[in-house]
Write a protein that holds these residues in place. Structure first.
Motif, PDB file in Angstrom:
ATOM      1  N   ILE A   1       0.863  -1.182   0.000  1.00 53.42           N
ATOM      2  CA  ILE A   1       0.000   0.000   0.000  1.00 53.42           C
ATOM      3  C   ILE A   1       0.895   1.226   0.000  1.00 53.42           C
ATOM      4  N   ASN A   2       0.665   2.111  -0.936  1.00 54.40           N
ATOM      5  CA  ASN A   2       1.525   3.286  -1.018  1.00 54.40           C
ATOM      6  C   ASN A   2       0.890   4.508  -0.364  1.00 54.40           C
ATOM      7  N   GLU A   3      -0.408   4.622  -0.453  1.00 53.91           N
ATOM      8  CA  GLU A   3      -1.065   5.845   0.018  1.00 53.91           C
ATOM      9  C   GLU A   3      -1.892   5.568   1.272  1.00 53.91           C
ATOM     10  N   VAL A   4      -1.587   6.304   2.330  1.00 50.57           N
ATOM     11  CA  VAL A   4      -2.321   6.163   3.594  1.00 50.57           C
ATOM     12  C   VAL A   4      -2.843   7.532   3.995  1.00 50.57           C
ATOM     13  N   LYS A   5      -4.126   7.587   4.349  1.00 49.19           N
ATOM     14  CA  LYS A   5      -4.723   8.846   4.796  1.00 49.19           C
ATOM     15  C   LYS A   5      -4.909   8.816   6.312  1.00 49.19           C
ATOM     16  N   LEU A   6      -4.434   9.857   6.972  1.00 45.60           N
ATOM     17  CA  LEU A   6      -4.545  10.006   8.417  1.00 45.60           C
ATOM     18  C   LEU A   6      -5.067  11.404   8.723  1.00 45.60           C
ATOM     19  N   LYS A   7      -6.346  11.478   9.118  1.00 44.64           N
ATOM     20  CA  LYS A   7      -6.931  12.785   9.430  1.00 44.64           C
ATOM     21  C   LYS A   7      -6.694  13.759   8.276  1.00 44.64           C
ATOM     22  N   HIS A   8      -5.883  14.792   8.506  1.00 41.26           N
ATOM     23  CA  HIS A   8      -5.636  15.802   7.479  1.00 41.26           C
ATOM     24  C   HIS A   8      -4.387  15.507   6.650  1.00 41.26           C
ATOM     25  N   LEU A   9      -3.797  14.314   6.833  1.00 40.71           N
ATOM     26  CA  LEU A   9      -2.555  13.977   6.145  1.00 40.71           C
ATOM     27  C   LEU A   9      -2.769  12.897   5.090  1.00 40.71           C
ATOM     28  N   THR A  10      -1.949  12.954   4.041  1.00 41.46           N
ATOM     29  CA  THR A  10      -1.802  11.837   3.113  1.00 41.46           C
ATOM     30  C   THR A  10      -0.330  11.458   3.126  1.00 41.46           C
ATOM     31  N   VAL A  11      -0.074  10.181   3.373  1.00 43.92           N
ATOM     32  CA  VAL A  11       1.306   9.691   3.453  1.00 43.92           C
ATOM     33  C   VAL A  11       1.560   8.791   2.247  1.00 43.92           C
ATOM     34  N   TYR A  12       2.596   9.102   1.475  1.00 39.97           N
ATOM     35  CA  TYR A  12       3.019   8.281   0.352  1.00 39.97           C
ATOM     36  C   TYR A  12       4.229   7.474   0.813  1.00 39.97           C
ATOM     37  N   LEU A  13       3.990   6.192   1.076  1.00 43.89           N
ATOM     38  CA  LEU A  13       4.989   5.371   1.757  1.00 43.89           C
ATOM     39  C   LEU A  13       6.246   5.154   0.926  1.00 43.89           C
ATOM     40  N   GLN A  14       6.084   4.835  -0.354  1.00 40.25           N
ATOM     41  CA  GLN A  14       7.259   4.554  -1.184  1.00 40.25           C
ATOM     42  C   GLN A  14       8.142   5.785  -1.336  1.00 40.25           C
ATOM     43  N   GLU A  15       7.511   6.933  -1.525  1.00 36.36           N
ATOM     44  CA  GLU A  15       8.282   8.168  -1.696  1.00 36.36           C
ATOM     45  C   GLU A  15       8.682   8.786  -0.359  1.00 36.36           C
ATOM     46  N   LYS A  16       8.095   8.261   0.745  1.00 40.97           N
ATOM     47  CA  LYS A  16       8.346   8.795   2.092  1.00 40.97           C
ATOM     48  C   LYS A  16       8.026  10.293   2.135  1.00 40.97           C
ATOM     49  N   ARG A  17       6.824  10.615   1.615  1.00 45.07           N
ATOM     50  CA  ARG A  17       6.366  12.000   1.578  1.00 45.07           C
ATOM     51  C   ARG A  17       5.079  12.124   2.370  1.00 45.07           C
TER      52      ARG A  17
ATOM     53  N   GLU B   1      -0.759   8.841  19.337  1.00 47.53           N
ATOM     54  CA  GLU B   1      -1.246   8.770  20.714  1.00 47.53           C
ATOM     55  C   GLU B   1      -0.172   8.259  21.673  1.00 47.53           C
ATOM     56  N   THR B   2      -0.190   8.795  22.878  1.00 45.74           N
ATOM     57  CA  THR B   2       0.632   8.267  23.968  1.00 45.74           C
ATOM     58  C   THR B   2      -0.204   7.286  24.772  1.00 45.74           C
ATOM     59  N   ILE B   3       0.318   6.091  24.958  1.00 38.93           N
ATOM     60  CA  ILE B   3      -0.321   5.111  25.834  1.00 38.93           C
ATOM     61  C   ILE B   3       0.488   5.132  27.119  1.00 38.93           C
ATOM     62  N   ARG B   4      -0.040   5.786  28.102  1.00 43.31           N
ATOM     63  CA  ARG B   4       0.727   6.105  29.310  1.00 43.31           C
ATOM     64  C   ARG B   4       1.350   4.869  29.945  1.00 43.31           C
ATOM     65  N   GLY B   5       2.642   4.974  30.209  1.00 39.18           N
ATOM     66  CA  GLY B   5       3.359   3.901  30.874  1.00 39.18           C
ATOM     67  C   GLY B   5       3.782   2.774  29.951  1.00 39.18           C
ATOM     68  N   ILE B   6       3.369   2.842  28.666  1.00 42.09           N
ATOM     69  CA  ILE B   6       3.700   1.747  27.741  1.00 42.09           C
ATOM     70  C   ILE B   6       4.479   2.255  26.531  1.00 42.09           C
ATOM     71  N   GLY B   7       3.838   3.108  25.744  1.00 43.83           N
ATOM     72  CA  GLY B   7       4.516   3.571  24.528  1.00 43.83           C
ATOM     73  C   GLY B   7       3.612   4.441  23.689  1.00 43.83           C
ATOM     74  N   TYR B   8       3.582   4.189  22.377  1.00 42.84           N
ATOM     75  CA  TYR B   8       2.852   5.031  21.451  1.00 42.84           C
ATOM     76  C   TYR B   8       2.163   4.186  20.379  1.00 42.84           C
ATOM     77  N   ARG B   9       1.173   4.799  19.734  1.00 37.47           N
ATOM     78  CA  ARG B   9       0.552   4.164  18.572  1.00 37.47           C
ATOM     79  C   ARG B   9      -0.012   5.238  17.666  1.00 37.47           C
ATOM     80  N   ILE B  10      -0.180   4.878  16.404  1.00 39.06           N
ATOM     81  CA  ILE B  10      -0.856   5.746  15.445  1.00 39.06           C
ATOM     82  C   ILE B  10      -2.275   5.245  15.282  1.00 39.06           C
ATOM     83  N   LYS B  11      -3.218   6.126  15.532  1.00 38.08           N
ATOM     84  CA  LYS B  11      -4.634   5.781  15.433  1.00 38.08           C
ATOM     85  C   LYS B  11      -5.080   5.980  13.987  1.00 38.08           C
ATOM     86  N   GLN B  12      -5.581   4.901  13.396  1.00 42.15           N
ATOM     87  CA  GLN B  12      -5.988   4.993  11.992  1.00 42.15           C
ATOM     88  C   GLN B  12      -7.457   4.667  11.851  1.00 42.15           C
TER      89      GLN B  12
END
Length: 223
Positions: free
Chosen positions: A122-138, A212-223
Motif C-alpha cells: 500500500i503506497n497511500e495512507v490517509k490520516l486525518k488531514h494527512l496523506t502519506v506516500y509510503l514509497q516516496e516517504k512524503r 497517541e501516547t499510551i501512558r506507561g507503555i509507549g505510542y501508537r498511530i490511530k488509523q
C-alpha cells in the motif's frame, strides 16, 4: 530481494545455510542466539528459527515474535521429531522442518511462505488531514497542500508506527529499532523526538489525534 532473520546457534549449520540462501539471492541476518533479535525484526520478511538454543528457546522467541508481528511468517528448524514438539511449534509457527534437511526443500518452503504472506504494498495512507506516500516517504498536509518535512529520526519513527496501525509499540521497541541500541529506562531522547514530530503532523500538538501516547507503555498511530 527478501530479507530473512535466521537464529541458529550451531556454527556449522548456520554458516552452511547462510551460504546457501545468500547464493539464492536472499539477504540473511544470522544471529547465534535470540539476544538482539528485536533490533532486526522490523526489517525482515521471514524468520527461520532453531528451537534448541541456549537461553530463551525457539518456542519462546517464536511465540513473542508472532504475538507482536503476526504478519511475519516463521519457519521452525529443529532436530526434534516428537509429534508433541511439532504440534507445539505449529501452534504459532507457519511451517516446520526437521533436521537433517535438504537445502532445496528448505528453500521451497521459504518461497511458499513468502508467497502466502505477500501483500500488495500500500503506497497511500490517509490520516486525518494527512496523506502519506509510503514509497516516496512524503507527507502532505491536505488542508494546505504543503509537504511536511521531517528529520531522519522523526520520519523513521513515524513510518515505524505507521507500519503497525492501531498497535501499541513500547518505548523500548521504538528506541531499539530506530537507534539500534538498548533502551535505558528514563532516557528522554524518544520523548523529545515524539514531541517535535507532533509539532509537524498534528493540528494541535497538545491534543494529538494521530500519534497517541499510551501512558506507561509507549505510542501508537490511530488509523
Amino acid at each position: 530481494m527478501n530479507t530473512i532473520l535466521y537464529i541458529e546457534d550451531d556454527q556449522e549449520i548456520g554458516q552452511f545455510l547462510k551460504d546457501v540462501l545468500e547464493k539464492k539471492g536472499y539477504t540473511l541476518i544470522w544471529l547465534t542466539s535470540s539476544h538482539g533479535y528485536e533490533l532486526h525484526i522490523d526489517e525482515v520478511d521471514l524468520v527461520v528459527l532453531d528451537i534448541m538454543m541456549p537461553g530463551l528457546d525457539g518456542f519462546t522467541i517464536g511465540q513473542r515474535i508472532k504475538q507482536t508481528y503476526p504478519q511475519i511468517p516463521i519457519l521452525l528448524l529443529t532436530a526434534r521429531t516428537a509429534l508433541e514438539d511439532k504440534l507445539k511449534g505449529l501452534g504459532f509457527a507457519d511451517d516446520y522442518v526437521t533436521k537433517p534437511f535438504h537445502p532445496d526443500e528448505l528453500e521451497a518452503r521459504i518461497e511458499v511462505l513468502l508467497r502466502r504472506f505477500d501483500k500488495t504494498p500500500i503506497n497511500e495512507v490517509k490520516l486525518k488531514h494527512l496523506t502519506v506516500y509510503l514509497q516516496e516517504k512524503r507527507i502532505i498536509n491536505n488542508q494546505t497542500g504543503e509537504e511536511i518535512l521531517l528529520t531522519d529520526k522523526q520520519l523513521r519513527i513515524f513510518l515505524l508506527l505507521l507500519r503497525h496501525p492501531n498497535q501499541i509499540l513500547t518505548k523500548e521497541q521504538i528506541y531499539e529499532n530506530i537507534w539500534k541500541q538498548p533502551y535505558i529506562e528514563g532516557d528522554k531522547t524518544l520523548m523529545v523526538h515524539i514531541r517535535h514530530l507532533r509539532k509537524r503532523i498534528e493540528k494541535n500538538p497538545n491534543d494529538p489525534k494521530i500519534l497517541e501516547t499510551i501512558r506507561g507503555i509507549g505510542y501508537r498511530i490511530k488509523q
